[in-house]
Design a protein around this motif. Structure first.
Motif, PDB file in Angstrom:
ATOM      1  N   ILE A 160       0.851  -1.196   0.000  1.00 33.80           N
ATOM      2  CA  ILE A 160       0.000   0.000   0.000  1.00 33.80           C
ATOM      3  C   ILE A 160       0.886   1.246   0.000  1.00 33.80           C
ATOM      4  CG2 ILE A 160      -1.628   1.376   1.364  1.00 33.80           C
ATOM      5  CD1 ILE A 160      -2.769  -1.400   2.341  1.00 33.80           C
ATOM      6  N   SER A 161       1.881   1.248   0.849  1.00 34.03           N
ATOM      7  CA  SER A 161       2.779   2.396   0.939  1.00 34.03           C
ATOM      8  C   SER A 161       3.560   2.607  -0.355  1.00 34.03           C
ATOM      9  CB  SER A 161       3.749   2.201   2.114  1.00 34.03           C
ATOM     10  OG  SER A 161       4.593   3.300   2.240  1.00 34.03           O
ATOM     11  N   ILE A 162       4.054   1.528  -0.925  1.00 36.04           N
ATOM     12  CA  ILE A 162       4.809   1.623  -2.180  1.00 36.04           C
ATOM     13  C   ILE A 162       3.927   2.170  -3.298  1.00 36.04           C
ATOM     14  CG2 ILE A 162       5.904   0.237  -3.996  1.00 36.04           C
ATOM     15  CD1 ILE A 162       6.881  -1.611  -1.598  1.00 36.04           C
ATOM     16  N   GLU A 163       2.731   1.634  -3.421  1.00 33.25           N
ATOM     17  CA  GLU A 163       1.820   2.091  -4.478  1.00 33.25           C
ATOM     18  C   GLU A 163       1.365   3.526  -4.233  1.00 33.25           C
ATOM     19  OE1 GLU A 163       1.452   0.686  -7.282  1.00 33.25           O
ATOM     20  OE2 GLU A 163       2.264  -1.278  -6.806  1.00 33.25           O
ATOM     21  N   ALA A 164       1.192   3.911  -2.979  1.00 34.42           N
ATOM     22  CA  ALA A 164       0.838   5.308  -2.674  1.00 34.42           C
ATOM     23  C   ALA A 164       1.971   6.234  -3.102  1.00 34.42           C
ATOM     24  CB  ALA A 164       0.524   5.469  -1.193  1.00 34.42           C
ATOM     25  N   LEU A 173      -3.920   4.604  -8.484  1.00 32.11           N
ATOM     26  CA  LEU A 173      -5.009   4.637  -7.507  1.00 32.11           C
ATOM     27  C   LEU A 173      -5.669   3.266  -7.395  1.00 32.11           C
ATOM     28  CD1 LEU A 173      -6.692   6.357  -5.575  1.00 32.11           C
ATOM     29  CD2 LEU A 173      -8.087   7.061  -7.533  1.00 32.11           C
ATOM     30  N   ALA A 174      -5.858   2.610  -8.533  1.00 28.60           N
ATOM     31  CA  ALA A 174      -6.429   1.258  -8.534  1.00 28.60           C
ATOM     32  C   ALA A 174      -5.527   0.291  -7.774  1.00 28.60           C
ATOM     33  CB  ALA A 174      -6.646   0.776  -9.963  1.00 28.60           C
ATOM     34  N   ASP A 175      -4.216   0.431  -7.934  1.00 30.94           N
ATOM     35  CA  ASP A 175      -3.285  -0.429  -7.196  1.00 30.94           C
ATOM     36  C   ASP A 175      -3.426  -0.215  -5.691  1.00 30.94           C
ATOM     37  OD1 ASP A 175      -2.258  -1.553  -9.522  1.00 30.94           O
ATOM     38  OD2 ASP A 175      -0.505  -0.235  -9.579  1.00 30.94           O
ATOM     39  N   VAL A 176      -3.519   1.044  -5.273  1.00 30.18           N
ATOM     40  CA  VAL A 176      -3.685   1.346  -3.845  1.00 30.18           C
ATOM     41  C   VAL A 176      -4.987   0.729  -3.338  1.00 30.18           C
ATOM     42  CG1 VAL A 176      -4.023   3.186  -2.143  1.00 30.18           C
ATOM     43  CG2 VAL A 176      -2.306   3.465  -3.943  1.00 30.18           C
TER      44      VAL A 176
END
Length: 105
Positions: free
Chosen positions: A30-34, A57-60
């Motif tokens: 989550i942190s990486i994708e954010a 955003l979809a990844d998060v």
């Protein structure tokens, strides 16, 4: 939301990826994708690529939903519960139109 959760679950089951999805690993993801989402605005916050933003955003969202599933909680329920708590911290009469932190309102 249930259909979306079902699709994500099926996707991961087909690939045998659930074994990699510990709460810790999901929190990291989550942190990486954010960070990747933020990177879309790194040099020019007005002329961003909306398609790239939507993909990040979809990844998060996907990792957040997976985290909720791993923890056995309903995303809608925990979001609504937190929203009620936040409403109390930021009453409209004090918070409307300002970005001040709740403890300084």
């Amino acid at each position: 939301m249930e259909e979306l959760m079902k699709e994500i679950k099926q996707f991961n089951e087909e690939r045998d990826w659930d074994k990699f999805h510990s709460p810790e690993n999901l929190a990291k993801s989550i942190s990486i994708e954010a960070g990747e989402l933020l990177e879309c605005f790194q040099w020019d916050s007005e002329n961003y690529n909306k398609d790239e933003v939507c993909e990040e955003l979809a990844d998060v969202f996907t990792y957040c939903i997976q985290m909720a599933m791993k923890l056995g909680v309903n995303p809608e329920e925990i979001i609504l519960k937190k929203l009620e708590k936040t409403k109390k911290k930021y009453p409209v009469e004090k918070a409307k139109g300002v970005s001040t932190k709740y403890n300084k309102l």
